[in-house]
Design an enzyme around this catalytic site. Structure first.
Site, PDB file in Angstrom:
ATOM      1  N   GLN A  15      -7.720  -5.400   9.435  1.00 12.20           N
ATOM      2  CA  GLN A  15      -6.652  -5.092  10.383  1.00 12.20           C
ATOM      3  C   GLN A  15      -7.041  -3.949  11.316  1.00 12.20           C
ATOM      4  O   GLN A  15      -6.187  -3.273  11.883  1.00 12.20           O
ATOM      5  CB  GLN A  15      -5.360  -4.742   9.634  1.00 12.20           C
ATOM      6  CG  GLN A  15      -4.783  -5.900   8.843  1.00 12.20           C
ATOM      7  CD  GLN A  15      -3.422  -5.592   8.256  1.00 12.20           C
ATOM      8  OE1 GLN A  15      -2.418  -5.532   8.954  1.00 12.20           O
ATOM      9  NE2 GLN A  15      -3.382  -5.393   6.950  1.00 12.20           N
ATOM     10  N   LYS A  46       0.811  -1.222   0.000  1.00 14.95           N
ATOM     11  CA  LYS A  46       0.000   0.000   0.000  1.00 14.95           C
ATOM     12  C   LYS A  46       0.844   1.271   0.000  1.00 14.95           C
ATOM     13  O   LYS A  46       0.491   2.250  -0.661  1.00 14.95           O
ATOM     14  CB  LYS A  46      -0.964   0.014   1.182  1.00 14.95           C
ATOM     15  CG  LYS A  46      -0.297   0.091   2.550  1.00 14.95           C
ATOM     16  CD  LYS A  46      -1.335   0.128   3.656  1.00 14.95           C
ATOM     17  CE  LYS A  46      -0.670   0.145   5.025  1.00 14.95           C
ATOM     18  NZ  LYS A  46       0.135   1.334   5.264  1.00 14.95           N
ATOM     19  N   THR A  47       1.977   1.267   0.728  1.00 12.02           N
ATOM     20  CA  THR A  47       2.826   2.467   0.755  1.00 12.02           C
ATOM     21  C   THR A  47       3.390   2.744  -0.638  1.00 12.02           C
ATOM     22  O   THR A  47       3.504   3.901  -1.059  1.00 12.02           O
ATOM     23  CB  THR A  47       3.968   2.291   1.779  1.00 12.02           C
ATOM     24  OG1 THR A  47       3.417   1.940   3.048  1.00 12.02           O
ATOM     25  CG2 THR A  47       4.768   3.576   1.916  1.00 12.02           C
ATOM     26  N   ASP A  86      -3.621   7.349   4.941  1.00 11.98           N
ATOM     27  CA  ASP A  86      -3.127   5.991   5.158  1.00 11.98           C
ATOM     28  C   ASP A  86      -3.746   5.410   6.438  1.00 11.98           C
ATOM     29  O   ASP A  86      -4.164   6.155   7.324  1.00 11.98           O
ATOM     30  CB  ASP A  86      -1.602   6.032   5.287  1.00 11.98           C
ATOM     31  CG  ASP A  86      -0.965   4.649   5.197  1.00 11.98           C
ATOM     32  OD1 ASP A  86      -1.668   3.697   4.806  1.00 11.98           O
ATOM     33  OD2 ASP A  86       0.224   4.527   5.521  1.00 11.98           O
ATOM     34  N   GLU A  87      -3.791   4.087   6.536  1.00 11.91           N
ATOM     35  CA  GLU A  87      -4.312   3.380   7.723  1.00 11.91           C
ATOM     36  C   GLU A  87      -5.699   3.896   8.100  1.00 11.91           C
ATOM     37  O   GLU A  87      -5.999   4.156   9.271  1.00 11.91           O
ATOM     38  CB  GLU A  87      -3.345   3.528   8.910  1.00 11.91           C
ATOM     39  CG  GLU A  87      -1.935   3.033   8.653  1.00 11.91           C
ATOM     40  CD  GLU A  87      -1.825   1.509   8.612  1.00 11.91           C
ATOM     41  OE1 GLU A  87      -2.864   0.833   8.680  1.00 11.91           O
ATOM     42  OE2 GLU A  87      -0.687   1.018   8.497  1.00 11.91           O
ATOM     43  N   ARG A 103       1.785 -11.749   9.977  1.00 16.18           N
ATOM     44  CA  ARG A 103       3.129 -11.223  10.254  1.00 16.18           C
ATOM     45  C   ARG A 103       4.187 -12.214   9.771  1.00 16.18           C
ATOM     46  O   ARG A 103       5.348 -11.850   9.598  1.00 16.18           O
ATOM     47  CB  ARG A 103       3.348 -11.003  11.759  1.00 16.18           C
ATOM     48  CG  ARG A 103       2.472  -9.960  12.454  1.00 16.18           C
ATOM     49  CD  ARG A 103       2.361  -8.665  11.722  1.00 16.18           C
ATOM     50  NE  ARG A 103       1.182  -8.683  10.851  1.00 16.18           N
ATOM     51  CZ  ARG A 103       0.968  -7.812   9.878  1.00 16.18           C
ATOM     52  NH1 ARG A 103       1.857  -6.875   9.615  1.00 16.18           N
ATOM     53  NH2 ARG A 103      -0.114  -7.885   9.124  1.00 16.18           N
TER      54      ARG A 103
END
Length: 747
Positions: free
Chosen positions: A252, A32-33, A221-222, A606
């Site tokens: 998330q 995503k970044t 973002d987020e 993770r």
């Protein structure tokens, strides 16, 4: 070759979709970044947008710095005029220019947590509030929650007046006084930064128009972590051009306790009907087996947007599921597995992470790692024996043991607060030095120290308390001694009165210390207080190699978000621990369970190469041995994805049968070990059953417990002056308890 050719099809679509509202659902590890930075470059290089008109918002300074750095590398000249910032930094920047329009000076002060706490103390004193009943922290938490939801003092008071809850009225009154004091001091607290910016934009059309013209394109973002106030801020800023791009993953969303509102992302298309939704489902981090496990678990959530992670990576190893008899065996296995992997050259220490639900779970891993000489680091927390509440209670035990440790005595002299000031402490120290005696012995002679005057009357109760504890050393166990210390000092009661997540975590650490004491008693033929303190000192005083960059990471699942590791251990996967007991039994259990399941999804994703899931059939909680079922989240993973040395619990197995579920008999505890945490919470409500009295229920009867719900009695054992009852509860597994504490009601 264009930089956009390196993106996959969905990533390119997200980059090229620049006009109107856009929701990018970015699955874990989907890049995503990369999309955000390339989208910024595309706006400038291909669309000709002036960098001055672009805003990118994220949550942390670190994330904002990384985004700025990556944008600079791609865009180069001119990128410095892009507004890349956190929510709070953006609001400070706006308020410094315009807050005078809503009654503050532009040179306002920003209060940190300590400043806010000091102000709250003053307000409680002024309003004559008993802070033993109503804690300052609980007021601050309630005010913070109100500000997250943009609830003003007036609105909170209106709601409180329609409620019969006295505490809520008190909160509203304190909130009003708190805000008036902030305004008088020309100060804002951290939550005010966003709330006051929203107030400014709502009340001043000129300022709102200025920033809407400034920001033609906004990226967030987020987005799944935004609260109501942050949502409203973004909605106002994007109100004119509607070129709002939000990136996030509803799967998330794990920060509800911090005020995050998952409905901001779930209802994005309702708030912005013309929104375009793009899903990033290709994962670049994990193997397909790990992703299949994550997909299977999260698919059980109802409140989510459908998406399925996939990868071009190898299928990878199956998920290793290991079931142990005890938490100690679980920690021992993980330590041996890590040591073996490093010894064989498969991994470095830094490739491993052990993830768990609560901070208190770190204790067993820390002790095993130290014994095994495995370097480790606690991320987002403090080593177990360095935590304040643990050090406080150990200081009490040290003082009771011999009182020669002046540091220990001084640490607890005002724990809880006894009004003994620094001047008194210094004068006692001077007296001790003059007569070459210990600090505690000087306290015992407080009446002989003329310079402390009336303060001697405050010292005496402390000395008397320690002497009473000392007199009991020969007659009670160490665990019972610790329980009495906890009860007599009111340590847990004070934390319960705070009612905050931080206080709850500290109580869990105290429970874990109690479990440590009971474990020591069970392992030693002749347990002594001195012996216990020596054992703890050997662990507590060893440095966990902080200077070594190659170490195993220990952290809670909440702290692990955004990180990745070649090999991950998900520990303590048991119902009642993860998902937590509260999420299973609370009134809004379905919502809480979904958040816990999202947390499990975060933990699974993770892992890059290998994932090991572990649980224990029995675990010591508050000094009691509890029997828990395998986590329902483990059962949601298809059996074909799992392998391991221990038996996997089939979905077809009866949850009501102890033998079928565990194939193990409950461990018999001595009556001396049994009372444990019950003495803190249930002792006051006990109506003692004697052996002469017949219990109103029998083996195989269905019963009801006020906390654990319904269950079936599986064993009743006479012991001492009470009955020891074992119940298989429907939701939280097997519990053993005294009949007088349990107060079970036959159904």
């Amino acid at each position: 070759m264009s930089i956009y050719d390196t993106l996959n099809e969905q990533q390119r679509e997200a980059v090229y979709q620049t006009e109107g509202p856009v929701l990018i659902l970015a699955g874990a590890g989907s890049g995503k970044t990369r999309v955000l930075t390339h989208r910024t470059a595309y706006l400038i290089e291909e669309k000709g947008v002036n960098p001055y008109h672009i805003m990118a918002i994220t949550f942390t300074n670190k994330a904002a710095g990384e985004m700025r750095e990556r944008i600079d590398k791609i865009v180069g000249f001119g990128s410095e005029s892009i507004w890349v910032s956190t929510f709070h930094s953006s609001c400070v920047r706006i308020l410094r220019r315009h807050i005078d329009r809503i009654g503050f000076d532009t040179n306002f002060t920003i209060y940190d947590a300590d400043d806010s706490k000091s102000l709250m103390k003053d307000i409680c004193k002024r309003l004559e509030i008993d802070t033993k009943i109503y804690k300052e922290k609980s007021f601050l938490a309630a005010i913070s929650s109100a500000k997250d939801e943009l609830i003003t003092p007036t609105e909170l008071m209106r709601r409180a007046l329609t409620s019969s809850d006295y505490a809520k009225r008190k909160q509203a009154e304190v909130y009003r006084e708190y805000q008036e004091a902030l305004h008088k001091n020309n100060a804002l607290d951290f939550d005010d930064l966003i709330m006051k910016t929203v107030e400014l934009l709502q009340s001043d059309p000129e300022v709102k128009n200025y920033y809407q013209e400034r920001f033609h394109y906004i990226m967030v973002d987020e987005y799944q972590d935004t609260n109501t106030a942050q949502f409203e801020l973004i909605r106002l800023l994007a109100g004119k051009y509607q070129n709002l791009c939000v990136v996030g993953d509803d799967d998330q969303s794990i920060y509800k306790f911090r005020g995050a509102n998952i409905y901001n992302i779930l209802n994005f298309e309702k708030h912005f009907p013309d929104a375009k939704t793009i899903k990033l489902e290709q994962n670049y981090r994990s193997t397909q087996n790990i992703l299949n496990a994550a997909n299977s678990v999260i698919a059980n959530n109802v409140g989510r947007k459908s998406k399925t992670l996939w990868t071009a990576n190898d299928e990878g190893k199956k998920i290793d599921f290991e079931q142990f008899n005890t938490g100690y065996e679980e920690a021992d296995y993980i330590a041996r597995d890590i040591a073996g992997g490093v010894r064989n050259g498969d991994y470095h220490y830094g490739d491993y992470a052990v993830l768990y639900r609560t901070n208190a779970q770190s204790r067993l891993f820390e002790e095993r790692f130290i014994v095994s000489n495995i370097p480790y680091k606690i991320v987002g927390g403090v080593n177990f024996y360095a935590r304040k509440e643990v050090k406080d209670l150990l200081a009490y035990l040290k003082t009771i043991d011999n009182a020669r440790d002046d540091l220990a005595v001084r640490r607890i002299l005002n724990v809880p607060k006894r009004g003994i000031g620094a001047t008194t402490v210094n004068r006692v120290s001077d007296y001790a030095e003059a007569y070459d005696i210990s600090f505690y012995d000087a306290l015992k002679r407080a009446d002989e120290i003329p310079s402390i005057g009336k303060a001697a009357s405050k010292v005496k109760p402390f000395v008397n308390l320690i002497q009473v504890f000392r007199s009991k050393l020969e007659f009670i166990s160490i665990s019972d001694l610790l329980r009495e210390v906890i009860e007599e000092t009111g340590y847990v009661k004070e934390l319960e009165a705070e009612g905050t997540d931080e206080a709850e975590a500290r109580i869990e650490n105290i429970d874990e210390l109690l479990s440590k004491v009971v474990s020591y008693e069970e392992s030693e033929e002749h347990p002594t207080l001195s012996g216990f303190l020596e054992e703890v000192a050997l662990v507590a005083d060893i440095d966990s190699l902080e200077d070594d960059s190659d170490y195993v990471v220990l952290m809670t699942l909440h702290s692990a978000k955004g990180l990745e590791f070649p090999k991950v251990y998900l520990a303590g996967m048991e119902d009642g621990l993860f998902p937590s007991y509260m999420s299973i039994t609370s009134d809004d259990s379905s919502e809480q369970l979904e958040e816990e399941r999202r947390l499990a999804y975060v933990g699974i994703t993770r892992a890059m190469k290998e994932l090991t899931i572990t649980c224990a059939k029995q675990r010591m909680i508050r000094g009691e041995t509890q029997y828990n079922k395998v986590s329902r989240f483990v059962k949601e993973i298809p059996l074909e994805l799992l392998e391991g040395k221990a038996p996997v619990v089939s979905r077809k197995e009866s949850d009501s049968s102890i033998e079928n579920t565990w194939n193990v008999k409950p461990k018999r505890m001595t009556m001396r070990q049994q009372p444990s945490g019950q003495s803190m919470q249930a002792r006051a409500f006990a109506s003692v059953h004697t052996k002469e009295e017949k219990l109103p229920y029998d083996i195989a009867d269905r019963v009801l417990h006020t906390r654990f719900g319904e269950g079936t009695v599986v064993a009743i054992v006479e012991g001492g002056r009470d009955y020891e009852v074992t119940v298989q509860f429907d939701t939280v597994g097997i519990k053993k308890m005294f009949a007088s504490f349990a107060k079970l009601k036959k159904l």
